[in-house]
Design a protein around this motif. Structure first.
Motif, PDB file in Angstrom:
ATOM      1  N   GLU A  52      -9.118   2.030   5.702  1.00 38.11           N
ATOM      2  CA  GLU A  52     -10.188   1.071   5.415  1.00 38.11           C
ATOM      3  C   GLU A  52      -9.669  -0.040   4.509  1.00 38.11           C
ATOM      4  O   GLU A  52      -9.938  -1.225   4.712  1.00 38.11           O
ATOM      5  CB  GLU A  52     -11.322   1.813   4.727  1.00 38.11           C
ATOM      6  CG  GLU A  52     -12.702   1.353   5.188  1.00 38.11           C
ATOM      7  CD  GLU A  52     -13.748   2.283   4.630  1.00 38.11           C
ATOM      8  OE1 GLU A  52     -14.476   1.846   3.749  1.00 38.11           O
ATOM      9  OE2 GLU A  52     -13.781   3.469   5.042  1.00 38.11           O
ATOM     10  N   TYR A  53      -8.905   0.371   3.483  1.00 33.40           N
ATOM     11  CA  TYR A  53      -8.372  -0.603   2.536  1.00 33.40           C
ATOM     12  C   TYR A  53      -7.337  -1.504   3.226  1.00 33.40           C
ATOM     13  O   TYR A  53      -7.323  -2.723   3.040  1.00 33.40           O
ATOM     14  CB  TYR A  53      -7.755   0.137   1.341  1.00 33.40           C
ATOM     15  CG  TYR A  53      -7.244  -0.799   0.262  1.00 33.40           C
ATOM     16  CD1 TYR A  53      -8.029  -1.876  -0.176  1.00 33.40           C
ATOM     17  CD2 TYR A  53      -5.988  -0.605  -0.320  1.00 33.40           C
ATOM     18  CE1 TYR A  53      -7.571  -2.724  -1.158  1.00 33.40           C
ATOM     19  CE2 TYR A  53      -5.524  -1.456  -1.314  1.00 33.40           C
ATOM     20  CZ  TYR A  53      -6.319  -2.522  -1.726  1.00 33.40           C
ATOM     21  OH  TYR A  53      -5.855  -3.365  -2.681  1.00 33.40           O
ATOM     22  N   ASN A  77      -4.612   4.350   3.255  1.00 29.48           N
ATOM     23  CA  ASN A  77      -6.069   4.318   3.353  1.00 29.48           C
ATOM     24  C   ASN A  77      -6.427   3.206   4.351  1.00 29.48           C
ATOM     25  O   ASN A  77      -6.311   2.012   4.061  1.00 29.48           O
ATOM     26  CB  ASN A  77      -6.639   4.018   1.954  1.00 29.48           C
ATOM     27  CG  ASN A  77      -8.141   3.828   1.973  1.00 29.48           C
ATOM     28  OD1 ASN A  77      -8.735   3.527   3.026  1.00 29.48           O
ATOM     29  ND2 ASN A  77      -8.748   4.007   0.823  1.00 29.48           N
ATOM     30  N   LEU A 111       0.855  -1.188   0.000  1.00 32.28           N
ATOM     31  CA  LEU A 111       0.000   0.000   0.000  1.00 32.28           C
ATOM     32  C   LEU A 111       0.887   1.234   0.000  1.00 32.28           C
ATOM     33  O   LEU A 111       1.928   1.238   0.655  1.00 32.28           O
ATOM     34  CB  LEU A 111      -0.812   0.038   1.296  1.00 32.28           C
ATOM     35  CG  LEU A 111      -2.191  -0.587   1.302  1.00 32.28           C
ATOM     36  CD1 LEU A 111      -2.796  -0.434   2.677  1.00 32.28           C
ATOM     37  CD2 LEU A 111      -3.078   0.102   0.290  1.00 32.28           C
ATOM     38  N   LEU A 149      -9.054  -4.106   5.255  1.00 27.64           N
ATOM     39  CA  LEU A 149      -9.591  -5.178   4.403  1.00 27.64           C
ATOM     40  C   LEU A 149      -8.482  -6.163   4.017  1.00 27.64           C
ATOM     41  O   LEU A 149      -8.636  -7.384   4.114  1.00 27.64           O
ATOM     42  CB  LEU A 149     -10.211  -4.544   3.150  1.00 27.64           C
ATOM     43  CG  LEU A 149     -10.835  -5.528   2.167  1.00 27.64           C
ATOM     44  CD1 LEU A 149     -12.154  -6.037   2.741  1.00 27.64           C
ATOM     45  CD2 LEU A 149     -11.103  -4.848   0.819  1.00 27.64           C
ATOM     46  N   LEU A 150      -7.324  -5.586   3.604  1.00 26.49           N
ATOM     47  CA  LEU A 150      -6.203  -6.458   3.211  1.00 26.49           C
ATOM     48  C   LEU A 150      -5.763  -7.335   4.371  1.00 26.49           C
ATOM     49  O   LEU A 150      -5.486  -8.524   4.198  1.00 26.49           O
ATOM     50  CB  LEU A 150      -5.002  -5.601   2.779  1.00 26.49           C
ATOM     51  CG  LEU A 150      -5.019  -5.020   1.377  1.00 26.49           C
ATOM     52  CD1 LEU A 150      -3.692  -4.309   1.109  1.00 26.49           C
ATOM     53  CD2 LEU A 150      -5.239  -6.100   0.334  1.00 26.49           C
TER      54      LEU A 150
END
Ligand code: ATP
Ligand code: MG
Length: 456
Positions: free
Chosen positions: A109-110, A107, A102, A113-114
C-alpha cells in the motif's frame, strides 16, 4: 492518456513477479528486468515513468544503476527496495537522486502511494518544462517580429525585456510611424500579463466626453442615449495592460480622472457611485514632447511623472539606418506572401536608394513603400522603377571627392557630409565619426579659424 509504465528490477523472481501482478492490477503497464544490465538496456530503449529497483543485485547493483541512468534520464524517478542490512546504502542513493526507498518485506500500500506521488511529481515537472519551452519559443517569435538590427533598437529591446515583467507604467515616445505600438505590444506579450487583455484607446480620436465614458464606462441613464450600462476600457483591461495612444491629446478633465485612477486604483463609471477597483498597467505613447506640454501647462506634471516611470524613446528611422534593410526584407517577405509573388530581393541601386532615403514617415512609410513596390513588381527582384516616386525624387548623396585635396580638407569634407546626414545634430555626427562632441567642435573650429569660412 497512456498508462504510466513502470520498470521493476529485482533478481528475485517471486518478488519481481509479485510486484508486477500488483501494479498491473492497479492499472500500470509493467516491464521486468532481472538485473541492472538488463534494466539499463531497457531504459535506453523504451520510455518509463518510474523504476522500482532492488539495491543488491548481481552485475550492476541498484545504486550504481541509478548513477548511470541519472546522466541520461535526470528526471526518471527511482524507488529503491532494500533489505535491512543495506539501509545506509539506500539513504546514500537518495542523495544521488533516488525518489525514495522502502525496506523489504515491502508494504504494498505504501509503495503504491509512493509510486503515484512520484509519477504525479514527474508529470508536473515535465509540464512545467513544456511551458518553459513554449514561453521561450514565444519570446523568440516576438523578438523575430520586432526588427532591431541597430544598436539603438537593440538597447530598446533590452529595455522592453527588463520592463515587461514589472508593473511600471511606461511612456513610449517618438515620431509618427517609428513603431511605438509595436513596442507597446511587445511589452505586453513578454509580460506575465500576456494572457490577459491589452486594451487600446486612441485618445486623439475621441471627444472629451466620449473619451471619459470610453475609459471609465457609464451607468444606464448617465446621459442622453446611455440606454444600458457600459464597461469602460479600464475595467476591460483589468489585470492586463491599457495602451493609451496619443496621450498628449487628453483634456485637463480626463487628466484629473486618470491621475486619480493611478493614485487610488479605483474609479466610478460616469453617472455612477460604485467604486470600481482595477489592477492595470498603463503603457502610453505620444509623438509630442510631453515635458514641453508640461512646461506650457497643457499636461499635468503629477500625471506625467505617474505615467512616465520608464521612458522608451524610439529614434526616427533615419537615425538608425541599420534597421532599414532588415525591415525592408521583412516587409518584402510579408507582402510577397500576401500577394502570392516570389520576389527574392532588391537590385543593388534599389538597396542604396532605400538605405539613403530619409523616411520622414519612418517605418510605416517604409512598409507602405515596400507594399506598393511588391504590387508593382512582376519579376524576381524589386527594381528602382517599382519604388514610389518620392524615394527617387530625394537626391541621395554618396561621399565622394573628385579633386586632389589635402588629408585635412578631406576630413572636413567628410565631417560636413556626416553632419548633413544627421541634420546638423553634432552629438549624433560625433558618435558616427567615432569622436567626442568636443573633438568634433574643435575640428570644426580649427577649420573655420584657418579659412575664415567653413568649407562645404
Ligand atoms: N521594429 C519594427 N519591426 C517590425 N515592424 C515595425 C517595427 N517598427 C514599426 N514597424 C511597423 O511599422 C508600422 C508603424 O508602426 P507603429 O504603428 O507601431 O508606429 P507608431 O509609432 O505607433 O505610429 P503613430 O505615431 O502613427 O501611431 C507598423 O505596421 C509596424 O508593424
Ligand atoms: Mg501608434
Amino acid at each position: 492518456m497512456a498508462n504510466p509504465h513502470i520498470l521493476i528490477v529485482d533478481d528475485e523472481k517471486n518478488i519481481r513477479e509479485g510486484l508486477a501482478k500488483f501494479f498491473k492490477f492497479e492499472g500500470y503497464d509493467v516491464t521486468l528486468a532481472a538485473d541492472g544490465q538488463e534494466a539499463l538496456d531497457l531504459i535506453n530503449k523504451s520510455s518509463f515513468s518510474l523504476v522500482i529497483c532492488d539495491l543488491r543485485m548481481p552485475k550492476i547493483p541498484g545504486d550504481e544503476l541509478l548513477l548511470m541512468v541519472k546522466k541520461s534520464h535526470p528526471f526518471l524517478p527511482f524507488i529503491m527496495l532494500t533489505g535491512h542490512g543495506t539501509v545506509e546504502n539506500a539513504v546514500a542513493s537518495m542523495k544521488d537522486g533516488a525518489y525514495n526507498f522502502l525496506t523489504k518485506p515491502v508494504n504494498l500500500e505504501y509503495l503504491s502511494l509512493l509510486v503515484s506521488q512520484a509519477i504525479d511529481r514527474q508529470r508536473l515537472q515535465e509540464e512545467q518544462e513544456q511551458v518553459q519551452t513554449l514561453l521561450a519559443k514565444e519570446k523568440h517569435a516576438i523578438k523575430q517580429h520586432v526588427v532591431s538590427a541597430s544598436a539603438a533598437m537593440r538597447r530598446i529591446y533590452q529595455l522592453v525585456e527588463q520592463v515587461a515583467p514589472t508593473k511600471a507604467n511606461v511612456i513610449i515616445t517618438g515620431e509618427s510611424g517609428v513603431g511605438k505600438e509595436v513596442i507597446a505590444t511587445a511589452i505586453h506579450a513578454l509580460s506575465p500579463r500576456y494572457n490577459k487583455p491589452m486594451v487600446t484607446v486612441h485618445c486623439a480620436a475621441l471627444s472629451e466626453n466620449l473619451l471619459e465614458s470610453e475609459l471609465f464606462g457609464h451607468e444606464k441613464g448617465a446621459f442622453t442615449g446611455a440606454h444600458a450600462m457600459h464597461k469602460g476600457r479600464f475595467e476591460l483591461a483589468n489585470n492586463g495592460d491599457l495602451f493609451l495612444d496619443e496621450i498628449g491629446e487628453i483634456s485637463p478633465t480626463v487628466q484629473v480622472k486618470l491621475l486619480r485612477v493611478l493614485q487610488e486604483r479605483t474609479f466610478e463609471r460616469v453617472g455612477g457611485e460604485q467604486r470600481i477597483e482595477v489592477d492595470v498597467r498603463i503603457i502610453s505613447a505620444t509623438n509630442r514632447n510631453l515635458l514641453d506640454e508640461v512646461a506650457q501647462d497643457r499636461f499635468r506634471e503629477d500625471l506625467y511623472y505617474r505615467l512616465n516611470v520608464i521612458n522608451i524613446h524610439i529614434p526616427p528611422l533615419r537615425e538608425r539606418r541599420e534597421d532599414i534593410l532588415p525591415l525592408a526584407g521583412q516587409f518584402l517577405r510579408e507582402f510577397s506572401g500576401e500577394n502570392h509573388k516570389r520576389i527574392k530581393g532588391f537590385t543593388t541601386d534599389c538597396v542604396s536608394m532605400l538605405h539613403e532615403f530619409n523616411w520622414p514617415g519612418n517605418v510605416r512609410q517604409l512598409r507602405n513603400c515596400i507594399e506598393s513596390a511588391v504590387v508593382m513588381c512582376d519579376g524576381e527582384l524589386i527594381k528602382k522603377e517599382h519604388l514610389p516616386i518620392y524615394v527617387e525624387s530625394q537626391p541621395y548623396r554618396k561621399f565622394c571627392i573628385d579633386e586632389e585635396i589635402s588629408l585635412s580638407r578631406m576630413e572636413r569634407h567628410y565631417i560636413d557630409f556626416i553632419l548633413e546626414r544627421y541634420d546638423g545634430n553634432k552629438s549624433h555626427a560625433a558618435k558616427k565619426l567615432g569622436i567626442s562632441r568636443k573633438t568634433l567642435q574643435r575640428k570644426l573650429q580649427i577649420e573655420e579659424d584657418d579659412d575664415g569660412t567653413s568649407c562645404k
